[in-house]
Each structure stands twice: as structure tokens, then as C-alpha cells.
Design an enzyme around this catalytic site. Structure first.
Site, PDB file in Angstrom:
ATOM      1  N   HIS A 259       0.825  -1.202   0.000  1.00 39.24           N
ATOM      2  CA  HIS A 259       0.000   0.000   0.000  1.00 39.24           C
ATOM      3  C   HIS A 259       0.867   1.264   0.000  1.00 39.24           C
ATOM      4  O   HIS A 259       1.943   1.313   0.603  1.00 39.24           O
ATOM      5  CB  HIS A 259      -0.949   0.005   1.205  1.00 39.24           C
ATOM      6  CG  HIS A 259      -0.259  -0.046   2.522  1.00 39.24           C
ATOM      7  ND1 HIS A 259       0.203  -1.209   3.080  1.00 39.24           N
ATOM      8  CD2 HIS A 259       0.049   0.935   3.404  1.00 39.24           C
ATOM      9  CE1 HIS A 259       0.756  -0.954   4.240  1.00 39.24           C
ATOM     10  NE2 HIS A 259       0.689   0.347   4.467  1.00 39.24           N
ATOM     11  N   ASN A 260       0.393   2.272  -0.709  1.00 39.63           N
ATOM     12  CA  ASN A 260       1.001   3.604  -0.785  1.00 39.63           C
ATOM     13  C   ASN A 260       2.296   3.649  -1.587  1.00 39.63           C
ATOM     14  O   ASN A 260       2.936   4.708  -1.679  1.00 39.63           O
ATOM     15  CB  ASN A 260       1.291   4.199   0.597  1.00 39.63           C
ATOM     16  CG  ASN A 260       0.070   4.274   1.477  1.00 39.63           C
ATOM     17  OD1 ASN A 260      -1.055   4.359   0.988  1.00 39.63           O
ATOM     18  ND2 ASN A 260       0.269   4.232   2.782  1.00 39.63           N
TER      19      ASN A 260
END
Length: 363
Positions: A259-260
């Protein structure tokens, strides 16, 4: 399909010699090529195979003496692998997906399907999703609500596209790819042992009785044009902002993007690469198979990491890495040369200890 040598040469920007009208139906290795196949011998080391096969035409290196091989025609190329790219593009029809929407597909009435799209059997397309023109979506793909897919995309069988994911034009996803799953993000009410270990680099502190609470993923995934995602690769949605992958980047099979993560343009990520959450990868980065990238670090442009390298810290642009932990490739090679010398060194030290001990006793 039937291809004339002149058509192939034109597609590759290559030179054709001999009978340019000669046709082939496919390509083959030289030793097993039939009379209607193009033998691929773009390096002199493969030339001996031409005598074993029955090919009448071949693709050869630039100054090859093609007539010496008894061929009727040949295509001469200067860069073999680049020529392979053009040839395979020309000869690969891709998966058979009939144009239009298969009657078993389930499409929300609010979804928008672009012109000339091909939607295969048992495809599910959710609310307010937008599918671009000439998109090809194979059987059993799932496209969640508000996803936006660009023009000329190709989703092979079983691809899963999560909510609000954006795929750029000409994106290709191989079977089983999953884009937009929740990020792996959990927290404990009290300071966790993991947090203590990060601070102390080893000691876990007094943390006990931990339980994990999910941090939900509110972001999504945004992928640029001309990106390719390998089979069974997984890309997690961002926690707040989107996970992003830049134009032209290619992911092999079984790659995991946390994620991210932000990945730049024209990167190459080979099989089983794993990038932990919130790391940033520059442009034209090459990560060989099983490379691991720690969370929250930055890798600069044009970095190359050899197979199974583990990157734990910020890496400046242009660095070539190898090893666990990652170090400059030259330093890693020198270190392993030293490791191979250790048994001999240990033997020499033992012999020296014996000699010193003997001298001491004699004194």
C-alpha cells in the site's frame, strides 16, 4: 495466419534477402523448423541447427551468409532480442475474445462500455465503472465499482480490478492479477513489540498480549499507460492516497506491491519482487527476481538490483546493488571472494596457533 518475408521485414524495419514473397505460418527453433516456419538463428551459434531443420527461410544476424545455409530467403537483423519483440508482436493474435458483450456477462446498468469492446464470458462489471474503447476483457474478470479502464487494455482470464482503480491505455494484465486489494496495515492499541524492535534494533521491550486492529484502505491504485502486470501479481490500494505505477513499467509474475507505494516510469520488476508499503521507486529501476524492498524508503532513478537483493535503506540514483543486505555490486563480489577464502584462512590461523603454542612450550 500466413506472413510473407517482406511483411515481416517491414514490421521489423529489417532487411529481406532472397525470395521476399516466400510465406511462413509461424516461427521455430532452427533444428526443428518445418518448411512453412521461419527459423530463428539470429546468432552464429545457432547456425548449425539450420542444417538439421527443414526451413526455407530464416531470421539471421546482420551479415550472415544466408545462401550458404541453402535458404530461399532470409531476414537480416542487427539486434536479435529487439527483433524478437517485433516478430512475436506480429504473430501473436492474443486471447480469443469475441467482440461485443457475452450473454453471461453481468454488467451494472450504470457502467459505461466503450465502442468495439470485447467482454468475455462470466465477466462482472460494477456500478459506474468505465471501460475504454477496444478494451478486451477475458472470461471471469471482475471489475469493481467506479473503476476506470483506458482504451485498448487487455485483461486475461481471472483478473480482479478493485473499486476506483484506474488503468491507463494499453495496460495488459496476465491471468489472476489482483489490483486494488486492501493494504496489509494493522495496529495495536498499545505499543507493539514490532515498534519496540524498530526503536531498539533488537529488544522487544515489555509489550505483551497484543491484538491487531485493521487500518482500512481508503485510497485506490492508479496505473499509467503501457503498463504490464504479470500473472498472480498483487497491488494493494493506498491507505489514504493512491498506490501508483508509472507509464511503461512492467511487472513479472508473483510481484507484490504494498500500500502507498509509488513506482516511476519504465521500471522492470522481475518475478517474486516484493515492495513494502510507502516506499518510492524512481524511473527506469530494474529489480531482479526475489528482490525485497523495505517499507518507507526511497530508491533513486536508474538503480539496478541483482537477484535476491534485500534493500533496507535509501538508495541513490544509478547505484548497482547485490546482496543481503544490499551493497554495491562490486563490493558484494569482493566480499564473497573473501568468504570463499575463510576456510583456508581458518586453517592457516590454526596452524599458526599450533606453531606459537609449540614455541611457547619450548621456552
Amino acid at each position: 495466419m500466413v506472413y510473407s518475408l517482406s511483411r515481416i521485414a517491414e514490421a521489423l524495419g529489417a532487411q529481406v534477402v532472397g525470395n521476399a514473397d516466400l510465406t511462413v505460418r509461424g516461427a521455430s527453433e532452427p533444428a526443428i523448423a518445418g518448411p512453412d516456419e521461419l527459423a530463428l538463428a539470429m546468432d552464429p551459434k545457432y547456425a548449425d541447427g539450420l542444417a538439421q531443420g527443414k526451413a526455407r527461410a530464416a531470421m539471421l544476424w546482420g551479415d550472415a551468409p544466408w545462401q550458404d545455409f541453402g535458404l530461399e530467403g532470409a531476414i537480416l537483423v542487427s539486434r536479435a532480442r529487439y527483433a524478437m519483440s517485433g516478430l512475436t508482436t506480429l504473430m501473436d493474435p492474443g486471447p480469443e475474445i469475441a467482440q461485443g458483450i457475452h450473454p453471461t456477462a453481468v454488467i451494472d446498468p450504470t457502467a459505461e462500455i466503450g465502442p468495439d469492446a470485447a467482454i468475455g464470458p462470466f465477466v462482472v462489471i460494477g456500478r459506474a465503472a468505465r471501460i475504454g474503447p477496444r478494451a478486451r476483457i477475458a472470461a471471469h474478470c471482475v471489475i469493481a465499482e467506479e473503476a476506470v479502464l483506458g482504451g485498448d487494455i487487455l485483461l486475461h482470464a481471472g483478473v480482479k480490478i478493485g473499486a476506483r482503480v484506474i488503468l491507463g491505455d494499453r495496460t495488459i494484465c496476465q491471468p489472476g492479477a489482483s489490483i486494488g486489494s486492501d493494504g496489509f496495515s494493522f495496529v495495536t492499541p498499545e505499543t507493539s513489540a514490532v515498534e519496540e524492535v524498530r526503536k531498539t534494533v533488537g529488544a522487544r521491550g515489555d509489550a505483551v498480549g497484543q491484538s491487531w486492529t485493521r487500518i482500512h484502505s481508503l485510497g485506490s491504485v492508479e496505473i499509467g499507460a503501457n503498463v504490464e502486470i504479470g500473472a498472480n501479481s498483487c497491488i494493494d490500494r493506498g491507505t489514504i492516497r493512491n498506490t501508483t505505477i508509472g507509464r511503461g513499467t512492467k511487472l513479472d509474475n508473483l510481484v507484490h506491491i504494498g500500500h502507498n507505494v509509488q513506482i516511476g516510469e519504465d521500471c522492470l520488476l522481475c518475478g517474486q519482487v516484493g515492495i513494502a508499503g510507502s516506499s518510492r521507486i524512481g524511473n527506469r529501476v530494474v529489480l531482479a527476481g526475489q528482490v525485497g524492498v523495505n517499507d518507507n524508503i526511497v530508491i533513486g532513478d536508474d538503480v539496478i538490483a541483482g537477484g535476491a537483493t534485500k534493500i533496507f535503506t535509501k538508495t541513490p540514483a544509478g547505484r548497482v546493488l547485490l546482496g543481503y543486505p544490499a551493497m554495491k555490486m562490486q563490493s558484494h563480489v569482493e566480499s564473497y571472494k573473501a568468504i570463499r577464502r575463510l576456510p583456508r584462512l581458518a586453517q592457516q590461523v590454526a596452524e599458526l596457533q599450533k606453531a606459537v603454542s609449540k614455541l611457547t612450550r619450548n621456552d
